[in-house]
Scaffold this motif. Structure first.
Motif, PDB file in Angstrom:
ATOM      1  N   PHE A  87      48.088  38.553  82.141  1.00 46.83           N
ATOM      2  CA  PHE A  87      46.966  38.111  81.310  1.00 46.83           C
ATOM      3  C   PHE A  87      47.375  37.983  79.839  1.00 46.83           C
ATOM      4  O   PHE A  87      46.861  37.111  79.137  1.00 46.83           O
ATOM      5  CB  PHE A  87      45.797  39.085  81.453  1.00 46.83           C
ATOM      6  CG  PHE A  87      44.900  38.782  82.613  1.00 46.83           C
ATOM      7  CD1 PHE A  87      43.933  37.799  82.518  1.00 46.83           C
ATOM      8  CD2 PHE A  87      45.031  39.460  83.810  1.00 46.83           C
ATOM      9  CE1 PHE A  87      43.112  37.504  83.586  1.00 46.83           C
ATOM     10  CE2 PHE A  87      44.210  39.177  84.889  1.00 46.83           C
ATOM     11  CZ  PHE A  87      43.253  38.185  84.772  1.00 46.83           C
ATOM     12  N   VAL A  88      48.296  38.820  79.380  1.00 51.67           N
ATOM     13  CA  VAL A  88      48.775  38.689  78.007  1.00 51.67           C
ATOM     14  C   VAL A  88      49.500  37.364  77.816  1.00 51.67           C
ATOM     15  O   VAL A  88      49.292  36.641  76.825  1.00 51.67           O
ATOM     16  CB  VAL A  88      49.694  39.876  77.646  1.00 51.67           C
ATOM     17  CG1 VAL A  88      50.437  39.609  76.332  1.00 51.67           C
ATOM     18  CG2 VAL A  88      48.885  41.151  77.519  1.00 51.67           C
ATOM     19  N   ALA A  89      50.354  37.014  78.778  1.00 49.60           N
ATOM     20  CA  ALA A  89      51.063  35.733  78.692  1.00 49.60           C
ATOM     21  C   ALA A  89      50.090  34.560  78.762  1.00 49.60           C
ATOM     22  O   ALA A  89      50.232  33.574  78.013  1.00 49.60           O
ATOM     23  CB  ALA A  89      52.087  35.635  79.818  1.00 49.60           C
ATOM     24  N   LEU A  90      49.084  34.652  79.651  1.00 46.38           N
ATOM     25  CA  LEU A  90      48.100  33.579  79.749  1.00 46.38           C
ATOM     26  C   LEU A  90      47.276  33.476  78.477  1.00 46.38           C
ATOM     27  O   LEU A  90      46.974  32.366  78.013  1.00 46.38           O
ATOM     28  CB  LEU A  90      47.189  33.822  80.957  1.00 46.38           C
ATOM     29  CG  LEU A  90      46.097  32.776  81.199  1.00 46.38           C
ATOM     30  CD1 LEU A  90      46.701  31.402  81.432  1.00 46.38           C
ATOM     31  CD2 LEU A  90      45.216  33.178  82.381  1.00 46.38           C
ATOM     32  N   ALA A  91      46.919  34.620  77.889  1.00 46.23           N
ATOM     33  CA  ALA A  91      46.162  34.603  76.637  1.00 46.23           C
ATOM     34  C   ALA A  91      46.969  33.939  75.523  1.00 46.23           C
ATOM     35  O   ALA A  91      46.434  33.165  74.721  1.00 46.23           O
ATOM     36  CB  ALA A  91      45.773  36.026  76.237  1.00 46.23           C
ATOM     37  N   GLY A  92      48.263  34.229  75.466  1.00 42.54           N
ATOM     38  CA  GLY A  92      49.104  33.579  74.468  1.00 42.54           C
ATOM     39  C   GLY A  92      49.198  32.084  74.692  1.00 42.54           C
ATOM     40  O   GLY A  92      49.186  31.295  73.736  1.00 42.54           O
ATOM     41  N   LEU A  93      49.264  31.681  75.969  1.00 42.79           N
ATOM     42  CA  LEU A  93      49.340  30.262  76.274  1.00 42.79           C
ATOM     43  C   LEU A  93      48.058  29.536  75.906  1.00 42.79           C
ATOM     44  O   LEU A  93      48.077  28.421  75.362  1.00 42.79           O
ATOM     45  CB  LEU A  93      49.634  30.093  77.773  1.00 42.79           C
ATOM     46  CG  LEU A  93      49.876  28.671  78.279  1.00 42.79           C
ATOM     47  CD1 LEU A  93      51.089  28.058  77.611  1.00 42.79           C
ATOM     48  CD2 LEU A  93      50.054  28.685  79.796  1.00 42.79           C
ATOM     49  N   VAL A  94      46.920  30.180  76.183  1.00 44.35           N
ATOM     50  CA  VAL A  94      45.631  29.545  75.905  1.00 44.35           C
ATOM     51  C   VAL A  94      45.338  29.499  74.409  1.00 44.35           C
ATOM     52  O   VAL A  94      44.981  28.459  73.851  1.00 44.35           O
ATOM     53  CB  VAL A  94      44.508  30.282  76.672  1.00 44.35           C
ATOM     54  CG1 VAL A  94      43.148  29.792  76.209  1.00 44.35           C
ATOM     55  CG2 VAL A  94      44.676  30.077  78.170  1.00 44.35           C
ATOM     56  N   THR A  95      45.502  30.648  73.737  1.00 50.38           N
ATOM     57  CA  THR A  95      45.197  30.685  72.306  1.00 50.38           C
ATOM     58  C   THR A  95      46.199  29.893  71.488  1.00 50.38           C
ATOM     59  O   THR A  95      45.884  29.443  70.379  1.00 50.38           O
ATOM     60  CB  THR A  95      45.175  32.140  71.805  1.00 50.38           C
ATOM     61  OG1 THR A  95      46.442  32.762  72.096  1.00 50.38           O
ATOM     62  CG2 THR A  95      44.062  32.921  72.466  1.00 50.38           C
ATOM     63  N   GLY A  96      47.398  29.723  72.031  1.00 46.05           N
ATOM     64  CA  GLY A  96      48.386  28.923  71.316  1.00 46.05           C
ATOM     65  C   GLY A  96      48.266  27.445  71.571  1.00 46.05           C
ATOM     66  O   GLY A  96      49.031  26.653  70.986  1.00 46.05           O
ATOM     67  N   GLY A  97      47.301  27.039  72.410  1.00 47.98           N
ATOM     68  CA  GLY A  97      47.145  25.616  72.696  1.00 47.98           C
ATOM     69  C   GLY A  97      46.792  24.803  71.464  1.00 47.98           C
ATOM     70  O   GLY A  97      47.276  23.676  71.282  1.00 47.98           O
ATOM     71  N   ALA A  98      45.952  25.369  70.584  1.00 47.58           N
ATOM     72  CA  ALA A  98      45.565  24.640  69.378  1.00 47.58           C
ATOM     73  C   ALA A  98      46.760  24.450  68.443  1.00 47.58           C
ATOM     74  O   ALA A  98      46.981  23.357  67.900  1.00 47.58           O
ATOM     75  CB  ALA A  98      44.441  25.384  68.660  1.00 47.58           C
ATOM     76  N   SER A  99      47.546  25.514  68.242  1.00 47.66           N
ATOM     77  CA  SER A  99      48.735  25.396  67.399  1.00 47.66           C
ATOM     78  C   SER A  99      49.732  24.416  67.995  1.00 47.66           C
ATOM     79  O   SER A  99      50.352  23.616  67.272  1.00 47.66           O
ATOM     80  CB  SER A  99      49.396  26.772  67.228  1.00 47.66           C
ATOM     81  OG  SER A  99      48.515  27.686  66.620  1.00 47.66           O
ATOM     82  N   LEU A 100      49.894  24.477  69.326  1.00 49.21           N
ATOM     83  CA  LEU A 100      50.803  23.544  69.988  1.00 49.21           C
ATOM     84  C   LEU A 100      50.327  22.108  69.835  1.00 49.21           C
ATOM     85  O   LEU A 100      51.126  21.192  69.560  1.00 49.21           O
ATOM     86  CB  LEU A 100      50.920  23.915  71.473  1.00 49.21           C
ATOM     87  CG  LEU A 100      51.884  23.085  72.322  1.00 49.21           C
ATOM     88  CD1 LEU A 100      53.310  23.270  71.829  1.00 49.21           C
ATOM     89  CD2 LEU A 100      51.774  23.483  73.789  1.00 49.21           C
ATOM     90  N   SER A 101      49.019  21.889  69.996  1.00 48.33           N
ATOM     91  CA  SER A 101      48.476  20.539  69.848  1.00 48.33           C
ATOM     92  C   SER A 101      48.668  20.019  68.430  1.00 48.33           C
ATOM     93  O   SER A 101      49.050  18.859  68.212  1.00 48.33           O
ATOM     94  CB  SER A 101      46.984  20.532  70.207  1.00 48.33           C
ATOM     95  OG  SER A 101      46.786  20.930  71.545  1.00 48.33           O
ATOM     96  N   ALA A 102      48.399  20.888  67.433  1.00 40.94           N
ATOM     97  CA  ALA A 102      48.564  20.467  66.048  1.00 40.94           C
ATOM     98  C   ALA A 102      50.023  20.149  65.733  1.00 40.94           C
ATOM     99  O   ALA A 102      50.328  19.154  65.055  1.00 40.94           O
ATOM    100  CB  ALA A 102      48.042  21.552  65.112  1.00 40.94           C
ATOM    101  N   ALA A 103      50.955  20.988  66.217  1.00 38.69           N
ATOM    102  CA  ALA A 103      52.379  20.742  65.959  1.00 38.69           C
ATOM    103  C   ALA A 103      52.841  19.453  66.626  1.00 38.69           C
ATOM    104  O   ALA A 103      53.570  18.642  66.020  1.00 38.69           O
ATOM    105  CB  ALA A 103      53.194  21.928  66.464  1.00 38.69           C
TER     106      ALA A 103
END
Length: 496
Positions: A236-252
């Protein structure tokens, strides 16, 4: 404002409001059926007389219940996307209420009550479908489904949980919007976090990869409940990082694509990702979760298949037989993959709703681009690129995390070892005791080691990732059918 007044104002509206209510009711129907199915499996006692081994084995039923609950994640995402359907028309209606004296909090309650009422309708229909389905699908023993048992009385709480959950999802989706009395929606934007999602993703994945070492240090094994809790926690920690990092990934990705775009469609998609990176991450949560679970199931299935192949090879070297292959686990994994693909399709349905909503919400901008000479094909490709650019790396990362999680539990070693004691096989007609007492006729004890192959199901993981991406883009492409109408010149007169 009295509850009956809030409810009456919530269900009043036009055609788009009716579409939103209908889609939300469908989401409530799916959620109700999943919860009722999980409660029915929980009510099964003993071994049961069923043809499905997952229901016969008491130790496997918690896994079935967990799988049904996980299927509720894409349903929640679908309801969250339905809340935004027809947002301009709803905002205008809420602005009228604000002009009449309603506060921003009351306007938000009206929007949440609309979703709750629609989910309540879906719940009533879901209960009806459940009991009708029980009567239609009931068969004499052995049964395929547990139609001979009823859940406990507490299952009636579903009639409360689903509508209240729908209202909370709506309130959560609208929490950053403030409606003025003149129909102006002020969104309070927030910058996507950069460091925290990366730390969560890297930390969770590293924890999964080293879970075997962690358990050896702690002196535990997979039979202990806290060991499984640690593994699920890292997942769940890895999934949380993947989900919450989606916005940063999209912006980059948007910044990089926009600065190097070789086509107008890529330029439009990149600029849109930079302008609203949270939109892409918000709509991809359910797809990424389904891909992660599917990748983990494929990894576990590959380990089981390799272990069986190792047993067969050991038996061949010893000159013995292993018995017939039990297809039970094959059926279990097949059902798991079916559930994963159902979750992907439902999640893609949520993305379809989001795509249509984006086209409708931005129709004035799209119409202006069309009036200035931008071809409709360029606008369509820009919308698809907007979905594909964050989708592809997200699916790849989710596949990696799922595969690592499976290897962490079942695939620590690439070998299969079997202790073979000494044996003696006398020739036909010889005295067994006399023949075998001669030490030269005994086969010495030894350890047989077999190298296992196929522990990483590259073909299955590739098919899952490519299939998820293709299914998502195909379903999202259906949302472009409303693009032609949205870019009409008359849309330049709209308020958005």
């Amino acid at each position: 404002m009295r509850p009956e007044v809030v409810l009456r104002l919530a269900v009043s509206g036009g055609r788009l409001d009716g579409l939103r209510i209908g889609l939300t009711a469908f989401g409530g129907l799916l959620a109700t059926l999943l919860l009722l199915a999980a409660a029915t499996v929980q009510a099964v006692s003993g071994t049961g007389d069923y043809t499905n081994g997952l229901l016969v084995e008491p130790g496997l039923r918690p896994g079935v219940i967990l799988a049904l609950m996980l299927l509720g994640l894409p349903v929640l995402s679908f309801v969250g996307q339905c809340v935004r359907v027809g947002a301009p028309a709803r905002d205008k209606r809420l602005a009228d209420f604000r002009m009449a004296g309603a506060t921003p909090g009351q306007a938000q309650k009206i929007a949440a009550a609309e979703t709750g009422a629609a989910a309540a309708v879906g719940t009533v229909v879901g209960f009806s479908v459940y009991f009708i389905g029980r009567a239609v699908l009931d068969r004499p023993a052995p049964r395929l489904l547990p139609t001979d048992v009823l859940p406990s009385w507490w299952v009636l709480l579903v009639a409360v949980v689903v509508p209240v959950g729908g209202a909370l999802v709506a309130a959560l989706a609208l929490r950053r919007s403030t409606m003025s009395a003149f129909g102006v929606v002020r969104n309070r934007p927030s910058r996507p976090p950069r460091l925290l999602p990366a730390l969560l993703f890297v930390g969770g994945t590293a924890g999964l990869a080293g879970i075997g070492l962690i358990l050896r240090v702690l002196g535990g094994d997979w039979g202990k409940w806290w060991a499984m809790l640690i593994e699920v926690g890292f997942l769940f920690v890895a999934l949380a990082g993947l989900v919450t990092g989606g916005a940063s990934l999209s912006a980059a990705i948007g910044r990089r694509v926009a600065s190097r775009a070789s086509s107008p469609a890529l330029l439009l998609a990149g600029r849109r990702l930079v302008a609203d990176p949270w939109a892409a991450s918000r709509t991809l949560v359910a797809v990424l979760a389904a891909v992660l679970v599917g990748a983990g199931a494929l990894g576990i299935r590959a380990v089981f298949a390799a272990d069986w192949a190792g047993q067969v090879e050991v038996a061949r070297q010893l000159g013995t037989t292993t018995g017939p292959h039990d297809p039970f686990y094959d059926r279990a994994f097949a059902l798991t993959q079916l559930a994963v693909w159902i979750a992907i399709v439902v999640a893609a349905g949520g993305l379809l709703v989001a795509t249509i909503e984006q086209v409708v919400e931005r129709r004035r901008t799209l119409a202006a681009l069309s009036a200035q000479g931008t071809p409709a094909g360029v606008l369509a490709r820009a919308l698809l690129w907007q979905t594909a650019l964050p989708l592809v790396p997200g699916v790849v990362l989710a596949t990696i995390v799922g595969g690592v999680a499976a290897r962490a539990v079942y695939g620590q070693s690439g070998t299969f070892e079997e202790e073979a004691g000494r044996s003696c096989v006398p020739p036909s007609g010889a005295n067994v005791q006399t023949w075998c007492d001669e030490s030269s006729h005994w086969t010495p004890s030894r350890t047989i080691t077999i190298e296992l192959h196929g522990l990483v199901p590259w073909g299955g993981l590739t098919l899952l990732a490519v299939g998820a991406i293709a299914t998502t883009l195909l379903v999202c492409g259906l949302g472009l059918l409303v693009l032609r109408r949205a870019i009409a010149v008359g849309e330049l007169r709209t308020a958005s």
